[in-house]
Design an enzyme around this catalytic site. Structure first.
Site, short mmCIF file in Angstrom:
data_model
loop_
_atom_site.label_atom_id
_atom_site.label_comp_id
_atom_site.label_asym_id
_atom_site.label_seq_id
_atom_site.Cartn_x
_atom_site.Cartn_y
_atom_site.Cartn_z
N SER A 1 2.87 -6.27 6.86
CA SER A 1 1.43 -6.32 7.18
C SER A 1 0.68 -7.08 6.09
O SER A 1 -0.25 -7.85 6.39
CB SER A 1 0.85 -4.91 7.29
OG SER A 1 1.52 -4.18 8.29
N GLY B 1 4.66 -3.99 3.68
CA GLY B 1 4.97 -5.33 3.16
C GLY B 1 4.74 -6.41 4.20
O GLY B 1 4.11 -7.43 3.91
N ASP C 1 -1.78 -1.73 10.28
CA ASP C 1 -2.05 -1.73 8.84
C ASP C 1 -2.59 -3.07 8.34
O ASP C 1 -2.98 -3.18 7.17
CB ASP C 1 -0.75 -1.45 8.06
CG ASP C 1 -0.35 0.01 8.09
OD1 ASP C 1 -1.23 0.86 8.30
OD2 ASP C 1 0.85 0.29 7.91
N LYS D 1 0.86 -1.21 0.00
CA LYS D 1 0.00 0.00 0.00
C LYS D 1 0.88 1.24 0.00
O LYS D 1 2.04 1.20 0.42
CB LYS D 1 -0.95 0.04 1.19
CG LYS D 1 -0.28 0.12 2.59
CD LYS D 1 -0.03 1.54 3.08
CE LYS D 1 0.75 1.57 4.37
NZ LYS D 1 1.83 2.45 4.52
O1 C5P Z 1 0.74 -1.17 14.65
P1 C5P Z 1 2.15 -1.30 14.20
O2 C5P Z 1 2.87 -2.43 14.89
O3 C5P Z 1 2.30 -1.35 12.73
O4 C5P Z 1 2.89 0.02 14.66
C1 C5P Z 1 4.29 0.16 14.64
C2 C5P Z 1 4.68 1.36 15.49
O5 C5P Z 1 4.26 2.57 14.88
C3 C5P Z 1 4.07 1.38 16.87
O6 C5P Z 1 4.84 0.65 17.77
C4 C5P Z 1 4.06 2.86 17.20
O7 C5P Z 1 5.34 3.27 17.61
C5 C5P Z 1 3.81 3.51 15.84
N1 C5P Z 1 2.38 3.81 15.60
C6 C5P Z 1 1.76 4.83 16.29
N2 C5P Z 1 0.44 5.08 16.06
C7 C5P Z 1 -0.26 4.36 15.15
C8 C5P Z 1 0.36 3.33 14.42
C9 C5P Z 1 1.69 3.07 14.67
O8 C5P Z 1 2.37 5.51 17.12
N3 C5P Z 1 -1.54 4.64 14.94
#
Ligand code: C5P
Length: 313
Positions: free
Chosen positions: A108, A106, A141, A11
């Site tokens: 995700s 990728g 994601d 994406k």
């Molecule tokens: O959800 P995901 O594991 O992809 O997020 C990776 C990192 O990105 C999180 O640990 C956080 O530091 C940051 N993040 C955030 N707010 C979001 C999505 C991601 O702060 N809505």
């Protein structure tokens, strides 16, 4: 023996706005997400024994602790242990085409493919919304990657409002092969620098409404390529571009090219340029390659697609 071959598209973020802090430590976001025609291939079949086995053509991804596809399979095993045992574990082969730590989701997409694949392999009968709820536990994601297409994503990024996309746009992606950006680093740095400007939780929904009725969503609905390209936005550019001059230089090379508009995707370092034809995209690719003259730079010509995980057998 049943086995499934899944395509897991990347994406790009046409829009990424950091609205404020959430009580769970994440950021409240408003994003517009778009699937593109650059995909990993994920093959799933029974392992023949009670184990999860992962093969991958990318050495960085062979550690099961950090590989999101493996974690997705372990998560499903814990949820559906009877089916895991009954079907004899799972064997996953991951063919990586999407660059890693690139802002293209990728990992995700691979996790989403594992959920969709195991739903079929283990005959779980989960609906798309049920798969998206499970996906949200693996990463912000992942729910989008399950269904794909075009969506306004809010909350952590897992609340999705799918909109009719415009499939006529071409995308040139540029990424330095040796460069990876940590997503947690990008968000933490943004909070550090801009936390004072964050909105209060009671203002979040007004901001979402502004984007939902804003110019970019209207441009997508009207299939107006120029207007789409003019309204791209990504707050994370504020922290990534100053810290990574190579990314800023790449962004500038796209700006000087014939692309209709350019932006960094997600937490970077991938930069993309939007075009209205394949021919224009090929020209932009050539212009950026010449301008950068950097052997470390990889460029792809791809296009918008209207679906996420596609299942074959
Ligand atoms: O959800 P995901 O594991 O992809 O997020 C990776 C990192 O990105 C999180 O640990 C956080 O530091 C940051 N993040 C955030 N707010 C979001 C999505 C991601 O702060 N809505």
């Amino acid at each position: 023996m049943k086995q499934y071959s899944l395509l897991a598209p990347a994406k790009i973020n046409l829009y990424l706005e950091i609205v404020g802090d959430r009580s769970d430590g994440f950021h409240e976001l408003v994003m517009i997400l778009q699937s593109i025609d650059l995909a990993d291939r994920v093959e799933i079949k029974p392992a023949g024994r009670q184990t999860i086995h992962l093969h991958c053509n990318h050495s960085h991804l062979s550690d099961p602790q950090t590989n999101l596809a493996y974690r997705a399979a372990a998560f499903m095993r814990d949820r559906y242990l009877d089916q895991f045992n009954h079907h004899g574990g799972v064997d996953i082969t991951l063919e990586k085409n999407i660059p890693i730590a690139a802002g293209l989701a990728g990992g995700s997409a691979d996790a989403a493919a594992v959920l969709v694949g195991l739903n079929s392999l283990w005959e779980l009968g989960l609906t798309q919304p049920e798969l998206q709820d499970l996906a949200a536990e693996l990463g912000s994601d992942v729910p989008f990657c399950v269904a794909g297409g075009t969506a306004i994503a809010t909350g952590r990024g897992e609340q999705l409002d799918f909109i009719r996309g415009y499939s006529g746009m071409w995308v040139v992606l540029g990424k330095h092969k040796s460069l990876e950006v940590s997503t947690p680093w990008a968000y933490t740095t943004y909070r550090h620098q801009f936390g004072k400007t964050y909105k209060e939780p009671e203002e979040f929904s007004d901001q979402v409404k502004r984007v939902e009725s804003g110019e970019l969503v209207e441009a997508i609905a009207k299939e107006n390529s120029n207007a789409i390209a003019q309204h791209l936005h990504n707050d994370l550019e504020e922290v990534v571009l100053p810290a990574y001059p190579e990314v800023a230089k790449l962004r500038e090379a796209f700006k000087q090219s014939n692309a209709l508009g350019t932006m960094m995707s997600g937490s970077g370092p991938t930069v993309f340029g939007l075009c209205e034809s394949q021919k224009q995209a090929q020209t932009v690719k050539k212009q950026v390659a010449e301008q950068m003259a950097d052997p470390d730079l990889q460029l792809w010509v791809t296009s918008f697609v209207s679906q996420g995980i596609a299942v074959g057998t």
